[in-house]
Each structure stands twice: as structure tokens, then as C-alpha cells.
Design an enzyme around this catalytic site. Structure first.
Site, mmCIF file in Angstrom:
data_model
loop_
_atom_site.group_PDB
_atom_site.id
_atom_site.type_symbol
_atom_site.label_atom_id
_atom_site.label_comp_id
_atom_site.label_asym_id
_atom_site.label_seq_id
_atom_site.Cartn_x
_atom_site.Cartn_y
_atom_site.Cartn_z
ATOM 1 N N TYR A 1 0.837 -1.201 0.000
ATOM 2 C CA TYR A 1 0.000 0.000 0.000
ATOM 3 C C TYR A 1 0.870 1.248 0.000
ATOM 4 O O TYR A 1 0.624 2.207 -0.748
ATOM 5 C CB TYR A 1 -0.919 -0.025 1.228
ATOM 6 C CG TYR A 1 -1.684 1.255 1.440
ATOM 7 C CD1 TYR A 1 -2.740 1.608 0.598
ATOM 8 C CD2 TYR A 1 -1.346 2.119 2.480
ATOM 9 C CE1 TYR A 1 -3.438 2.794 0.794
ATOM 10 C CE2 TYR A 1 -2.037 3.300 2.682
ATOM 11 C CZ TYR A 1 -3.072 3.629 1.832
ATOM 12 O OH TYR A 1 -3.756 4.813 2.027
ATOM 13 N N GLU B 1 -10.990 5.422 5.532
ATOM 14 C CA GLU B 1 -10.412 6.243 6.597
ATOM 15 C C GLU B 1 -11.424 6.455 7.715
ATOM 16 O O GLU B 1 -11.068 6.462 8.896
ATOM 17 C CB GLU B 1 -9.935 7.594 6.045
ATOM 18 C CG GLU B 1 -8.727 7.515 5.133
ATOM 19 C CD GLU B 1 -7.435 7.145 5.847
ATOM 20 O OE1 GLU B 1 -7.421 7.092 7.102
ATOM 21 O OE2 GLU B 1 -6.431 6.904 5.162
ATOM 22 N N TRP C 1 -4.653 1.516 10.963
ATOM 23 C CA TRP C 1 -4.856 1.444 9.518
ATOM 24 C C TRP C 1 -4.654 0.018 9.017
ATOM 25 O O TRP C 1 -5.348 -0.428 8.103
ATOM 26 C CB TRP C 1 -3.926 2.400 8.797
ATOM 27 C CG TRP C 1 -4.065 2.325 7.307
ATOM 28 C CD1 TRP C 1 -3.116 1.934 6.407
ATOM 29 C CD2 TRP C 1 -5.242 2.626 6.534
ATOM 30 N NE1 TRP C 1 -3.628 1.980 5.129
ATOM 31 C CE2 TRP C 1 -4.928 2.402 5.175
ATOM 32 C CE3 TRP C 1 -6.530 3.057 6.855
ATOM 33 C CZ2 TRP C 1 -5.836 2.601 4.136
ATOM 34 C CZ3 TRP C 1 -7.437 3.260 5.832
ATOM 35 C CH2 TRP C 1 -7.092 3.026 4.496
#
Length: 201
Positions: A19, A41, A49
Site C-alpha cells: 500500500y 479512513e 490502519w
């Protein structure tokens, strides 16, 4: 790219590294991708995350491929179904926010022509490039994220507090917070837009 050249947060797993190398911080202009990252988010709030990134494909399945118009039309039975899905974060308020944010996103797109135009208008189309050294802490919010957060809330978005918004601005390349020397750091000028499809670093 060698391990010690990357931003330190990206080293926790192969998925996080991928990512970081192919998406994070690259200027993104595709509305579908901007919507996907906004939902993810928001889902992250109070979590790591990595937790949400590991559930990304489950979200893609559960949310009809992040299809904006479909999500905006979800009814209560669909929301109740999502609450039983173990592959996503089963928080009632976060699940309800997917519909609210889809509808608000559509309203922004109607007003500005695209969410991309609205979002990048905050920085006149030019990424803010920060220059952190390895080990330097990232800010958790800025004056920009404060202002964007306030405006998004005014427009009906939820789970868009200033900390979430700053993480979002980092993710979609409005703010470039790759450490100096990181090979994934986009060029400040002429960086190719990210179309939502991971590219080779």
C-alpha cells in the site's frame, strides 16, 4: 527499494508495504478511488490502519465494490445486513456513515462537477510536500485538515474529524508525507495522478 529506505510505518506487513509503495501519498484524482479511501479512513477511526487495510477486500465485497450510487441508496435492511458481516468493522454509526457520506459525496459532485475538483481546490491543485527525516513524527492534524473537516461536516459528512481528514489527505496525495529519501515519494511537480489502480513503485 530496500527496507530501510521506506517510511517506517510501512514495514509492519507485506500488505502495508505494498500500500505504501503503490498508493499512499500519490496524487489521486479519480472520484471512485477518492470515495473508497474516504470510507476506509472513516472506518479506521479508533483503530489501526492495518486493521482496515486487512479488511479492504471484505469492504469491497460488502459495499458493492464501493459503488457510490448503490451505497447512497442503501435501506435499513441492507444496513442491518452489514451489521452482521464479520468481515467488516461492525459499528452501527460507522455503517450508517457510509450512506450519509455517499449522499454527501454525490451532493459535492453535483455542486463542483467532481469531488476531485472540490478536494484539490483546497490546495489549488498542487500537493503540499513536507520534508520529514526518518524518525520525525507526523502531525495528526493541521490548519488545512481543520478547515476541510469543518466544511465536510457542514456538508453532511460524518467520521471526518480533523485527524481522520489529515490521514485522508496524506493517503490521496493532497499532502505528501513520505520521508525525504523514500523512493516512493512522488516528485513535487509533475507527479503522475493515481487512478486508483496500484502501479509499480
Amino acid at each position: 527499494m530496500t527496507t530501510d529506505e521506506r517510511c517506517a510505518w510501512a514495514l509492519g506487513s507485506a500488505l502495508m508495504t505494498s500500500y505504501h509503495d503503490t498508493e499512499w501519498g500519490r496524487p489521486a484524482h479519480d472520484d471512485a478511488y477518492l470515495f473508497e479511501l474516504l470510507l476506509l479512513e472513516g472506518a479506521q477511526a479508533g483503530l489501526s490502519w492495518s486493521t482496515v487495510l486487512n479488511k479492504r477486500e471484505n469492504y469491497r465485497r460488502a459495499l458493492d465494490g464501493f459503488a457510490l450510487e448503490k451505497i447512497a441508496a442503501y435501506d435499513q435492511p441492507k444496513l442491518d445486513e452489514l451489521l452482521t458481516d464479520p468481515g467488516i468493522v461492525r459499528n452501527r454509526l460507522k455503517i450508517q456513515s457510509t450512506v450519509k457520506n455517499a449522499r454527501a459525496f454525490l451532493a459535492v459532485r453535483e455542486e463542483f462537477g467532481s469531488f476531485d475538483t472540490y478536494l484539490w481546490g483546497w490546495v489549488d491543485g498542487t500537493p503540499i510536500v513536507n520534508h520529514a527525516a526518518p524518525g520525525d513524527p507526523f502531525p495528526v492534524s493541521t490548519d488545512l485538515s481543520d478547515r476541510v473537516s469543518k466544511d465536510l461536516k457542514r456538508r453532511g459528512f460524518t467520521f471526518v474529524g480533523t485527524t481522520i481528514v489529515y490521514a485522508y489527505l496524506q493517503a490521496v496525495g493532497v499532502v505528501d508525507d513520505h520521508i525525504d529519501g523514500c523512493p516512493a515519494k512522488p516528485r513535487p511537480l509533475g507527479a503522475e495522478p493515481h487512478d486508483g489502480v496500484p502501479t509499480e513503485a
